[in-house]
Design a protein around this motif. Structure first.
Motif, PDB file in Angstrom:
ATOM      1  N   LEU A   1       0.827  -1.202   0.000  1.00  0.00           N
ATOM      2  CA  LEU A   1       0.000   0.000   0.000  1.00  0.00           C
ATOM      3  C   LEU A   1       0.868   1.261   0.000  1.00  0.00           C
ATOM      4  O   LEU A   1       0.617   2.205  -0.759  1.00  0.00           O
ATOM      5  N   ILE A   2       1.906   1.275   0.802  1.00  0.00           N
ATOM      6  CA  ILE A   2       2.832   2.414   0.840  1.00  0.00           C
ATOM      7  C   ILE A   2       3.458   2.610  -0.538  1.00  0.00           C
ATOM      8  O   ILE A   2       3.552   3.733  -1.041  1.00  0.00           O
ATOM      9  N   GLY A   3       3.858   1.510  -1.171  1.00  0.00           N
ATOM     10  CA  GLY A   3       4.454   1.580  -2.503  1.00  0.00           C
ATOM     11  C   GLY A   3       3.503   2.107  -3.566  1.00  0.00           C
ATOM     12  O   GLY A   3       3.933   2.664  -4.579  1.00  0.00           O
ATOM     13  N   ARG A   4       2.201   1.966  -3.327  1.00  0.00           N
ATOM     14  CA  ARG A   4       1.182   2.468  -4.260  1.00  0.00           C
ATOM     15  C   ARG A   4       0.737   3.888  -3.904  1.00  0.00           C
ATOM     16  O   ARG A   4      -0.235   4.382  -4.455  1.00  0.00           O
ATOM     17  N   GLY A   5       1.429   4.531  -2.967  1.00  0.00           N
ATOM     18  CA  GLY A   5       1.108   5.918  -2.643  1.00  0.00           C
ATOM     19  C   GLY A   5       0.360   6.112  -1.344  1.00  0.00           C
ATOM     20  O   GLY A   5       0.003   7.230  -0.989  1.00  0.00           O
ATOM     21  N   GLY A   6       0.086   5.038  -0.616  1.00  0.00           N
ATOM     22  CA  GLY A   6      -0.552   5.159   0.688  1.00  0.00           C
ATOM     23  C   GLY A   6      -2.069   5.173   0.621  1.00  0.00           C
ATOM     24  O   GLY A   6      -2.660   5.062  -0.443  1.00  0.00           O
ATOM     25  N   PRO A   7      -2.691   5.319   1.779  1.00  0.00           N
ATOM     26  CA  PRO A   7      -4.155   5.289   1.840  1.00  0.00           C
ATOM     27  C   PRO A   7      -4.774   6.539   1.232  1.00  0.00           C
ATOM     28  O   PRO A   7      -4.125   7.575   1.118  1.00  0.00           O
ATOM     29  N   ARG A   8      -6.025   6.402   0.861  1.00  0.00           N
ATOM     30  CA  ARG A   8      -6.758   7.550   0.308  1.00  0.00           C
ATOM     31  C   ARG A   8      -6.848   8.635   1.367  1.00  0.00           C
ATOM     32  O   ARG A   8      -6.777   8.364   2.561  1.00  0.00           O
ATOM     33  N   THR A   9      -7.005   9.841   0.921  1.00  0.00           N
ATOM     34  CA  THR A   9      -7.114  10.967   1.844  1.00  0.00           C
ATOM     35  C   THR A   9      -8.399  11.727   1.564  1.00  0.00           C
ATOM     36  O   THR A   9      -8.978  11.616   0.492  1.00  0.00           O
ATOM     37  N   GLY A  10      -8.835  12.484   2.551  1.00  0.00           N
ATOM     38  CA  GLY A  10      -9.961  13.372   2.369  1.00  0.00           C
ATOM     39  C   GLY A  10     -11.326  12.829   2.734  1.00  0.00           C
ATOM     40  O   GLY A  10     -12.286  13.568   2.785  1.00  0.00           O
ATOM     41  N   ALA A  11     -11.460  11.548   2.965  1.00  0.00           N
ATOM     42  CA  ALA A  11     -12.770  10.968   3.315  1.00  0.00           C
ATOM     43  C   ALA A  11     -12.661  10.311   4.682  1.00  0.00           C
ATOM     44  O   ALA A  11     -12.642   9.099   4.807  1.00  0.00           O
ATOM     45  N   GLY A  12     -12.530  11.104   5.718  1.00  0.00           N
ATOM     46  CA  GLY A  12     -12.323  10.557   7.054  1.00  0.00           C
ATOM     47  C   GLY A  12     -10.858  10.633   7.407  1.00  0.00           C
ATOM     48  O   GLY A  12     -10.070  11.262   6.699  1.00  0.00           O
ATOM     49  N   PRO A  13     -10.457   9.964   8.479  1.00  0.00           N
ATOM     50  CA  PRO A  13      -9.045  10.015   8.877  1.00  0.00           C
ATOM     51  C   PRO A  13      -8.128   9.518   7.762  1.00  0.00           C
ATOM     52  O   PRO A  13      -8.441   8.541   7.082  1.00  0.00           O
ATOM     53  N   ASP A  14      -7.017  10.222   7.564  1.00  0.00           N
ATOM     54  CA  ASP A  14      -6.073   9.845   6.511  1.00  0.00           C
ATOM     55  C   ASP A  14      -5.216   8.647   6.898  1.00  0.00           C
ATOM     56  O   ASP A  14      -4.642   7.999   6.029  1.00  0.00           O
ATOM     57  N   MET A  15      -5.100   8.347   8.185  1.00  0.00           N
ATOM     58  CA  MET A  15      -4.276   7.241   8.684  1.00  0.00           C
ATOM     59  C   MET A  15      -5.030   5.928   8.541  1.00  0.00           C
ATOM     60  O   MET A  15      -6.221   5.851   8.862  1.00  0.00           O
ATOM     61  N   LEU A  16      -4.343   4.888   8.047  1.00  0.00           N
ATOM     62  CA  LEU A  16      -4.938   3.558   7.927  1.00  0.00           C
ATOM     63  C   LEU A  16      -4.105   2.568   8.732  1.00  0.00           C
ATOM     64  O   LEU A  16      -2.887   2.499   8.564  1.00  0.00           O
ATOM     65  N   HIS A  17      -4.776   1.809   9.599  1.00  0.00           N
ATOM     66  CA  HIS A  17      -4.118   0.780  10.411  1.00  0.00           C
ATOM     67  C   HIS A  17      -4.540  -0.579   9.856  1.00  0.00           C
ATOM     68  O   HIS A  17      -5.723  -0.915   9.851  1.00  0.00           O
ATOM     69  N   VAL A  18      -3.566  -1.354   9.368  1.00  0.00           N
ATOM     70  CA  VAL A  18      -3.818  -2.646   8.735  1.00  0.00           C
ATOM     71  C   VAL A  18      -3.583  -3.735   9.775  1.00  0.00           C
ATOM     72  O   VAL A  18      -2.491  -3.837  10.342  1.00  0.00           O
ATOM     73  N   VAL A  19      -4.626  -4.540  10.036  1.00  0.00           N
ATOM     74  CA  VAL A  19      -4.546  -5.534  11.112  1.00  0.00           C
ATOM     75  C   VAL A  19      -4.978  -6.911  10.628  1.00  0.00           C
ATOM     76  O   VAL A  19      -5.772  -7.038   9.707  1.00  0.00           O
ATOM     77  N   GLY A  20      -4.451  -7.928  11.318  1.00  0.00           N
ATOM     78  CA  GLY A  20      -4.702  -9.306  10.927  1.00  0.00           C
ATOM     79  C   GLY A  20      -5.903  -9.960  11.562  1.00  0.00           C
ATOM     80  O   GLY A  20      -6.294 -11.051  11.161  1.00  0.00           O
ATOM     81  N   CYS A  21      -6.512  -9.307  12.561  1.00  0.00           N
ATOM     82  CA  CYS A  21      -7.696  -9.892  13.199  1.00  0.00           C
ATOM     83  C   CYS A  21      -8.485  -8.780  13.901  1.00  0.00           C
ATOM     84  O   CYS A  21      -8.056  -7.635  13.946  1.00  0.00           O
ATOM     85  N   ALA A  22      -9.594  -9.156  14.464  1.00  0.00           N
ATOM     86  CA  ALA A  22     -10.495  -8.184  15.100  1.00  0.00           C
ATOM     87  C   ALA A  22      -9.912  -7.565  16.365  1.00  0.00           C
ATOM     88  O   ALA A  22     -10.457  -6.572  16.859  1.00  0.00           O
ATOM     89  N   ARG A  23      -8.817  -8.106  16.888  1.00  0.00           N
ATOM     90  CA  ARG A  23      -8.219  -7.525  18.093  1.00  0.00           C
ATOM     91  C   ARG A  23      -7.600  -6.155  17.818  1.00  0.00           C
ATOM     92  O   ARG A  23      -7.467  -5.340  18.713  1.00  0.00           O
ATOM     93  N   ARG A  24      -7.172  -5.919  16.597  1.00  0.00           N
ATOM     94  CA  ARG A  24      -6.650  -4.626  16.158  1.00  0.00           C
ATOM     95  C   ARG A  24      -5.447  -4.138  16.979  1.00  0.00           C
ATOM     96  O   ARG A  24      -5.356  -2.967  17.361  1.00  0.00           O
ATOM     97  N   CYS A  25      -4.527  -5.033  17.249  1.00  0.00           N
ATOM     98  CA  CYS A  25      -3.345  -4.692  18.044  1.00  0.00           C
ATOM     99  C   CYS A  25      -2.512  -3.597  17.370  1.00  0.00           C
ATOM    100  O   CYS A  25      -2.477  -3.483  16.159  1.00  0.00           O
ATOM    101  N   GLY A  26      -1.815  -2.836  18.197  1.00  0.00           N
ATOM    102  CA  GLY A  26      -0.870  -1.827  17.724  1.00  0.00           C
ATOM    103  C   GLY A  26      -1.494  -0.595  17.125  1.00  0.00           C
ATOM    104  O   GLY A  26      -0.832   0.153  16.410  1.00  0.00           O
ATOM    105  N   ALA A  27      -2.758  -0.349  17.412  1.00  0.00           N
ATOM    106  CA  ALA A  27      -3.452   0.793  16.814  1.00  0.00           C
ATOM    107  C   ALA A  27      -2.805   2.114  17.225  1.00  0.00           C
ATOM    108  O   ALA A  27      -2.417   2.286  18.373  1.00  0.00           O
ATOM    109  N   PRO A  28      -2.700   3.045  16.279  1.00  0.00           N
ATOM    110  CA  PRO A  28      -2.167   4.374  16.620  1.00  0.00           C
ATOM    111  C   PRO A  28      -3.142   5.123  17.520  1.00  0.00           C
ATOM    112  O   PRO A  28      -4.341   4.838  17.530  1.00  0.00           O
TER     113      PRO A  28
END
Length: 150
Positions: free
Chosen positions: A95-122
């Motif tokens: 995703l970073i190599g493709r220019g990162g997450p979309r911007t302008g429609a809600g928070p610009d930061m995207l947290h990619v997680v492997g399960c519903a626990r959502r560990c390591g969230a900013p």
């Protein structure tokens, strides 16, 4: 988060997804007599050597405050976590190599997680992309493929 050169001459850098290689540590060691580790997964070189930013960028560290990597975070993912349904770090790097997450429609930061626990969230406002399988995620209530991850 300090990334780039401050008014006082300090240099803030960020390793991609908070991960440093041994080679990057070697380069960092040669660029300043010391560094500070911040709570935001960044590093501050209070007195960097001349030209340090270019050499650190060449080593794969983020020195540009507009870099898309600064808008992406990820949990450990597989194979580092038994609960993870996907290799989220590889998907986040793609995703970073493709220019990162979309911007302008809600928070610009995207947290990619492997399960519903959502560990390591900013702590900052962000959207979650939650893996539902090796190549699918739910983001903003929609199921998408890894290629559609934005």
């Amino acid at each position: 988060m300090l990334v780039g050169v401050s008014d006082g001459g300090a240099l803030g850098v960020a390793p991609l997804l908070g991960q440093l290689s041994a080679a990057q540590l070697d380069v960092l060691a040669g660029e300043a007599p010391g560094l500070l580790v911040t709570p935001w997964r960044t590093l501050v070189l209070p007195t960097p050597a001349a030209g340090a930013a270019d050499r650190l960028a060449g080593a794969g560290l983020v020195v540009d405050p507009g870099h898309p990597a600064l808008r992406v975070s990820a949990c450990a993912g597989s194979p580092g976590c038994a609960k993870s349904l996907a290799d989220v770090r590889a998907h986040a790097l793609d995703l970073i190599g493709r220019g990162g997450p979309r911007t302008g429609a809600g928070p610009d930061m995207l947290h990619v997680v492997g399960c519903a626990r959502r560990c390591g969230a900013p702590h900052a406002a962000h959207r979650d992309a939650v893996a539902t399988g090796p190549g699918t995620y739910v983001i903003d209530g929609h199921t998408i493929t890894t290629e559609e991850l934005r």
